[in-house]
Design an enzyme around this catalytic site. Sequence first.
Site, PDB file in Angstrom:
ATOM      1  N   HIS A  34      -0.300  -6.007   6.457  1.00 39.27           N
ATOM      2  CA  HIS A  34      -1.244  -6.069   5.344  1.00 39.27           C
ATOM      3  C   HIS A  34      -0.534  -6.136   3.994  1.00 39.27           C
ATOM      4  O   HIS A  34      -1.018  -5.606   2.996  1.00 39.27           O
ATOM      5  CB  HIS A  34      -2.187  -4.860   5.405  1.00 39.27           C
ATOM      6  CG  HIS A  34      -3.052  -4.865   6.623  1.00 39.27           C
ATOM      7  ND1 HIS A  34      -4.275  -5.472   6.670  1.00 39.27           N
ATOM      8  CD2 HIS A  34      -2.821  -4.367   7.862  1.00 39.27           C
ATOM      9  CE1 HIS A  34      -4.787  -5.329   7.877  1.00 39.27           C
ATOM     10  NE2 HIS A  34      -3.916  -4.668   8.621  1.00 39.27           N
TER      11      HIS A  34
ATOM     12  N   HIS B 180      -8.711  -3.589  12.342  1.00 42.47           N
ATOM     13  CA  HIS B 180      -8.135  -2.867  11.208  1.00 42.47           C
ATOM     14  C   HIS B 180      -8.994  -1.670  10.813  1.00 42.47           C
ATOM     15  O   HIS B 180      -8.478  -0.635  10.388  1.00 42.47           O
ATOM     16  CB  HIS B 180      -7.996  -3.832  10.030  1.00 42.47           C
ATOM     17  CG  HIS B 180      -7.404  -3.245   8.799  1.00 42.47           C
ATOM     18  ND1 HIS B 180      -6.264  -2.479   8.809  1.00 42.47           N
ATOM     19  CD2 HIS B 180      -7.798  -3.310   7.489  1.00 42.47           C
ATOM     20  CE1 HIS B 180      -5.968  -2.104   7.577  1.00 42.47           C
ATOM     21  NE2 HIS B 180      -6.890  -2.575   6.766  1.00 42.47           N
TER      22      HIS B 180
ATOM     23  N   TRP C 161       0.838  -1.195   0.000  1.00 39.35           N
ATOM     24  CA  TRP C 161       0.000   0.000   0.000  1.00 39.35           C
ATOM     25  C   TRP C 161       0.876   1.248   0.000  1.00 39.35           C
ATOM     26  O   TRP C 161       1.844   1.328   0.769  1.00 39.35           O
ATOM     27  CB  TRP C 161      -0.897   0.015   1.240  1.00 39.35           C
ATOM     28  CG  TRP C 161      -2.138  -0.798   1.094  1.00 39.35           C
ATOM     29  CD1 TRP C 161      -2.277  -2.128   1.366  1.00 39.35           C
ATOM     30  CD2 TRP C 161      -3.407  -0.345   0.634  1.00 39.35           C
ATOM     31  NE1 TRP C 161      -3.560  -2.532   1.100  1.00 39.35           N
ATOM     32  CE2 TRP C 161      -4.278  -1.458   0.653  1.00 39.35           C
ATOM     33  CE3 TRP C 161      -3.892   0.899   0.206  1.00 39.35           C
ATOM     34  CZ2 TRP C 161      -5.612  -1.361   0.259  1.00 39.35           C
ATOM     35  CZ3 TRP C 161      -5.223   0.991  -0.188  1.00 39.35           C
ATOM     36  CH2 TRP C 161      -6.067  -0.119  -0.156  1.00 39.35           C
TER      37      TRP C 161
ATOM     38  N   ASP D 248      -7.498  -9.792   7.530  1.00 35.35           N
ATOM     39  CA  ASP D 248      -7.875  -8.575   8.240  1.00 35.35           C
ATOM     40  C   ASP D 248      -8.600  -8.954   9.528  1.00 35.35           C
ATOM     41  O   ASP D 248      -9.434  -9.872   9.534  1.00 35.35           O
ATOM     42  CB  ASP D 248      -8.834  -7.720   7.403  1.00 35.35           C
ATOM     43  CG  ASP D 248      -8.125  -6.917   6.338  1.00 35.35           C
ATOM     44  OD1 ASP D 248      -6.889  -6.964   6.267  1.00 35.35           O
ATOM     45  OD2 ASP D 248      -8.827  -6.224   5.571  1.00 35.35           O
TER      46      ASP D 248
ATOM     47  N   GLU E 100      -7.259 -11.329   2.007  1.00 32.15           N
ATOM     48  CA  GLU E 100      -6.970 -10.516   0.829  1.00 32.15           C
ATOM     49  C   GLU E 100      -5.674 -10.967   0.172  1.00 32.15           C
ATOM     50  O   GLU E 100      -4.797 -11.554   0.800  1.00 32.15           O
ATOM     51  CB  GLU E 100      -6.894  -9.041   1.233  1.00 32.15           C
ATOM     52  CG  GLU E 100      -8.243  -8.501   1.696  1.00 32.15           C
ATOM     53  CD  GLU E 100      -8.190  -7.138   2.348  1.00 32.15           C
ATOM     54  OE1 GLU E 100      -9.233  -6.445   2.345  1.00 32.15           O
ATOM     55  OE2 GLU E 100      -7.128  -6.758   2.885  1.00 32.15           O
TER      56      GLU E 100
ATOM     57  N   HIS F 222      -2.988 -11.928   3.222  1.00 31.39           N
ATOM     58  CA  HIS F 222      -3.140 -11.613   4.636  1.00 31.39           C
ATOM     59  C   HIS F 222      -4.599 -11.653   5.070  1.00 31.39           C
ATOM     60  O   HIS F 222      -5.521 -11.616   4.255  1.00 31.39           O
ATOM     61  CB  HIS F 222      -2.557 -10.231   4.947  1.00 31.39           C
ATOM     62  CG  HIS F 222      -3.255  -9.105   4.254  1.00 31.39           C
ATOM     63  ND1 HIS F 222      -2.941  -8.712   2.966  1.00 31.39           N
ATOM     64  CD2 HIS F 222      -4.266  -8.285   4.664  1.00 31.39           C
ATOM     65  CE1 HIS F 222      -3.719  -7.700   2.615  1.00 31.39           C
ATOM     66  NE2 HIS F 222      -4.536  -7.428   3.632  1.00 31.39           N
TER      67      HIS F 222
ATOM     68  N   HIS G 252     -15.720  -3.762   3.954  1.00 30.50           N
ATOM     69  CA  HIS G 252     -15.173  -4.232   5.229  1.00 30.50           C
ATOM     70  C   HIS G 252     -16.245  -4.228   6.318  1.00 30.50           C
ATOM     71  O   HIS G 252     -16.429  -5.214   7.051  1.00 30.50           O
ATOM     72  CB  HIS G 252     -14.005  -3.335   5.674  1.00 30.50           C
ATOM     73  CG  HIS G 252     -12.715  -3.594   4.976  1.00 30.50           C
ATOM     74  ND1 HIS G 252     -12.422  -3.060   3.738  1.00 30.50           N
ATOM     75  CD2 HIS G 252     -11.620  -4.314   5.346  1.00 30.50           C
ATOM     76  CE1 HIS G 252     -11.200  -3.435   3.379  1.00 30.50           C
ATOM     77  NE2 HIS G 252     -10.694  -4.200   4.335  1.00 30.50           N
TER      78      HIS G 252
END
Length: 215
Positions: free
Chosen positions: A48, A58, A18, A54, A171, A52, A159
């Site tokens: 992340h 998060h 990210w 969540d 994810e 991974h 989410h």
Amino acid sequence: MGEWIDISQPLNNDLAHWPGDQAFNYQTPLTKDQTGSVNIGRVTTSAHVGTHADAPYHFQKDGKKILDLEIDRYIGPCRVVDLQMFNRIDANALKSKVTAYTERLLIRTSLPNDPKRFPEDVTPITADGARYMQTLGVQVVGVDTPSVDPITSKELVGHHALFEHDINILENVMLDHVDEGMYELIALPLPLQDADGSLVRAVIKPMKGANDHAK
């Protein structure tokens, strides 16, 4: 047939992450030549990056953390479906592929699996998509994208909707090389007590005699 298939993104120093987050980095600061006996590696990473899980923490201030989640959700029969012809994972898209009871659902989207490239956008899960998954009994959903929401989203509708319907999130599973059908899944998060997410080694194995019945 019958062998375990790795659906995890390989963890290496070229792995996309990210923007603004901590990249994955592996080094060997102590070598066998230095210690006289062993190499000792060091990992720096976000929770992340790569494939991974969540945890609700998060995206919720007081949400459950990784070690609070039921570990058995990440082990057992799963269904793989291909929804790459849809631009969002809503109830309509899901109904085209899944109508039977399904505890674990892995979804292939139109995004090519390229671990070195962070995508500009992804196929999101909608609120009614999450609601429909709950009617099927889904407890864990996995996607082949770094998020179940659009990359620029701040509301994180997917989410929150999945949380409201008691569905855990995986994810960045890699599904380009996987056929639709029924599999056994093992995708265990690490026991990170206070973490909002965890790297996962995700593998699947075809279920004998089940892959003629994808719906």
